[in-house]
Design a protein around this motif. Sequence first.
Motif, PDB file in Angstrom:
ATOM      1  N   MET A  65     -14.215  -2.723   1.577  1.00 39.59           N
ATOM      2  CA  MET A  65     -12.911  -2.191   1.234  1.00 39.59           C
ATOM      3  C   MET A  65     -12.850  -0.558   1.387  1.00 39.59           C
ATOM      4  N   THR A  66     -13.815   0.041   1.666  1.00 41.27           N
ATOM      5  CA  THR A  66     -13.907   1.457   1.615  1.00 41.27           C
ATOM      6  C   THR A  66     -13.507   2.005   2.790  1.00 41.27           C
ATOM      7  N   THR A  67     -13.191   1.175   3.822  1.00 42.86           N
ATOM      8  CA  THR A  67     -12.705   1.815   5.383  1.00 42.86           C
ATOM      9  C   THR A  67     -11.401   2.240   5.268  1.00 42.86           C
ATOM     10  N   ASP A  68     -10.892   2.998   6.431  1.00 42.71           N
ATOM     11  CA  ASP A  68      -9.665   3.237   6.474  1.00 42.71           C
ATOM     12  C   ASP A  68      -8.888   1.911   7.049  1.00 42.71           C
ATOM     13  N   GLU A  69      -9.637   1.216   7.837  1.00 38.73           N
ATOM     14  CA  GLU A  69      -8.764  -0.149   8.079  1.00 38.73           C
ATOM     15  C   GLU A  69      -8.344  -1.024   7.046  1.00 38.73           C
ATOM     16  N   ALA A  70      -9.264  -1.240   6.161  1.00 42.42           N
ATOM     17  CA  ALA A  70      -9.071  -1.964   4.973  1.00 42.42           C
ATOM     18  C   ALA A  70      -7.849  -1.113   4.006  1.00 42.42           C
ATOM     19  N   GLY A  88     -15.957  -9.264  -5.619  1.00 41.07           N
ATOM     20  CA  GLY A  88     -17.301  -9.011  -5.445  1.00 41.07           C
ATOM     21  C   GLY A  88     -17.481  -7.797  -4.535  1.00 41.07           C
ATOM     22  N   GLN A  89     -16.571  -6.965  -4.641  1.00 40.14           N
ATOM     23  CA  GLN A  89     -16.501  -5.474  -3.993  1.00 40.14           C
ATOM     24  C   GLN A  89     -15.877  -4.626  -4.936  1.00 40.14           C
ATOM     25  N   ILE A  90     -16.419  -3.414  -5.034  1.00 42.47           N
ATOM     26  CA  ILE A  90     -15.841  -2.215  -5.911  1.00 42.47           C
ATOM     27  C   ILE A  90     -14.685  -1.662  -5.020  1.00 42.47           C
ATOM     28  N   LEU A  96      -6.590   1.185  -5.183  1.00 43.30           N
ATOM     29  CA  LEU A  96      -5.845   0.786  -6.389  1.00 43.30           C
ATOM     30  C   LEU A  96      -4.700   1.349  -6.467  1.00 43.30           C
ATOM     31  N   ASP A  97      -4.410   2.442  -6.014  1.00 42.74           N
ATOM     32  CA  ASP A  97      -3.226   3.232  -6.099  1.00 42.74           C
ATOM     33  C   ASP A  97      -2.225   2.809  -5.491  1.00 42.74           C
ATOM     34  N   LEU A  98      -2.248   1.986  -4.459  1.00 36.06           N
ATOM     35  CA  LEU A  98      -1.296   1.531  -3.714  1.00 36.06           C
ATOM     36  C   LEU A  98      -0.388   0.519  -4.411  1.00 36.06           C
ATOM     37  N   ALA A  99      -0.651  -0.154  -5.290  1.00 34.63           N
ATOM     38  CA  ALA A  99      -0.050  -1.138  -6.175  1.00 34.63           C
ATOM     39  C   ALA A  99       0.802  -0.433  -6.982  1.00 34.63           C
TER      40      ALA A  99
END
Length: 315
Positions: A65-70, A88-90, A96-99
């Motif tokens: 989830m750290t990629t620009d795509e994600a 299962g991923q940090i 997080l700030d998008l919500a």
Amino acid sequence: MTKIIFMGTPDFSVPILKEVHKKYGVDLVITQPARPVGRKKVMTDPPVAVLAKLLGIEVYQPESMTTDEAYDKVKEISPDLLITAAFGQILPKRVLDLAKLGAINVHASLLPKHRGGAPIHRALINGDDKTGVTIMYMEEKLDAGNIISSAEIEIKDDDNTGSLFTKLSQLGAKLLDETMPKIIAGENDSIKQDDQEATFSPNISKSDEVIDFTLPVRDVFNHIRGLSPWPVGHTTVDGKRLKIFSAKLTDDKSEAAAGTIVGKTEDGFSVVTGDGYLINLTEVQLSGKKKSDAKNFISNNSHLIGERLGAHYDS
């Protein structure tokens, strides 16, 4: 309408996803990629992906989830709420700030106890008498966000990791259902965790899977059930690995050395532990053989009575 992204992976997450989708609808499910499973290494989707596809929800399965795509995928949905449950991923802060209403996590412990990836296994292994579910706001620090709500249950002697997973996933779905209306309305309270009370429950390692019969009987019992039905604790006998799926406490004692198989019982065979008490093993599996009840195993291997469990092996 509230836009929701749900993030989860194992069976624990399934009832929670089902409840959220039924009540509010889910716009996107993010879960782990398919992985090879079994001896034939068949590529298999995680349980959350299977359910989401059955429900007709779009599924996204990134390696990270750290990629620009994600980040762009989440931003595209522009979620009001991001809900995670054993994903299962940090998640990075920018995701997080998008919500708009925040990112919340359904965690299988009574936080701040048992932060980390294996709270159910560790609660049993540690001999806790209760556990529960906590719904919290997410932040970059592991499982350290403000607590929104929690619910607890008793851990019983007949519980193992499998039964607690089921109980806690159902409890998590119920608690989230009760908590969601106030979150969506922006009316919920939250309290800061006390970091000084925090304990950590890292994922189970290979070394954690070895059962040590020199420990007191209650510790051995808790270790066995804390690893059952997965990843399953093991020891060795006669130079071979012996998996132990279940056991029972007894009040019987022996002066034999810890780890010694002392005899057959009505439903298995008894082994001496570190404080002299016997533990009754009831379901086992010898390397290269099928899982069997321990009574049949010891009947077919009566020469092992008097042997000690736990010799070194290279595997």
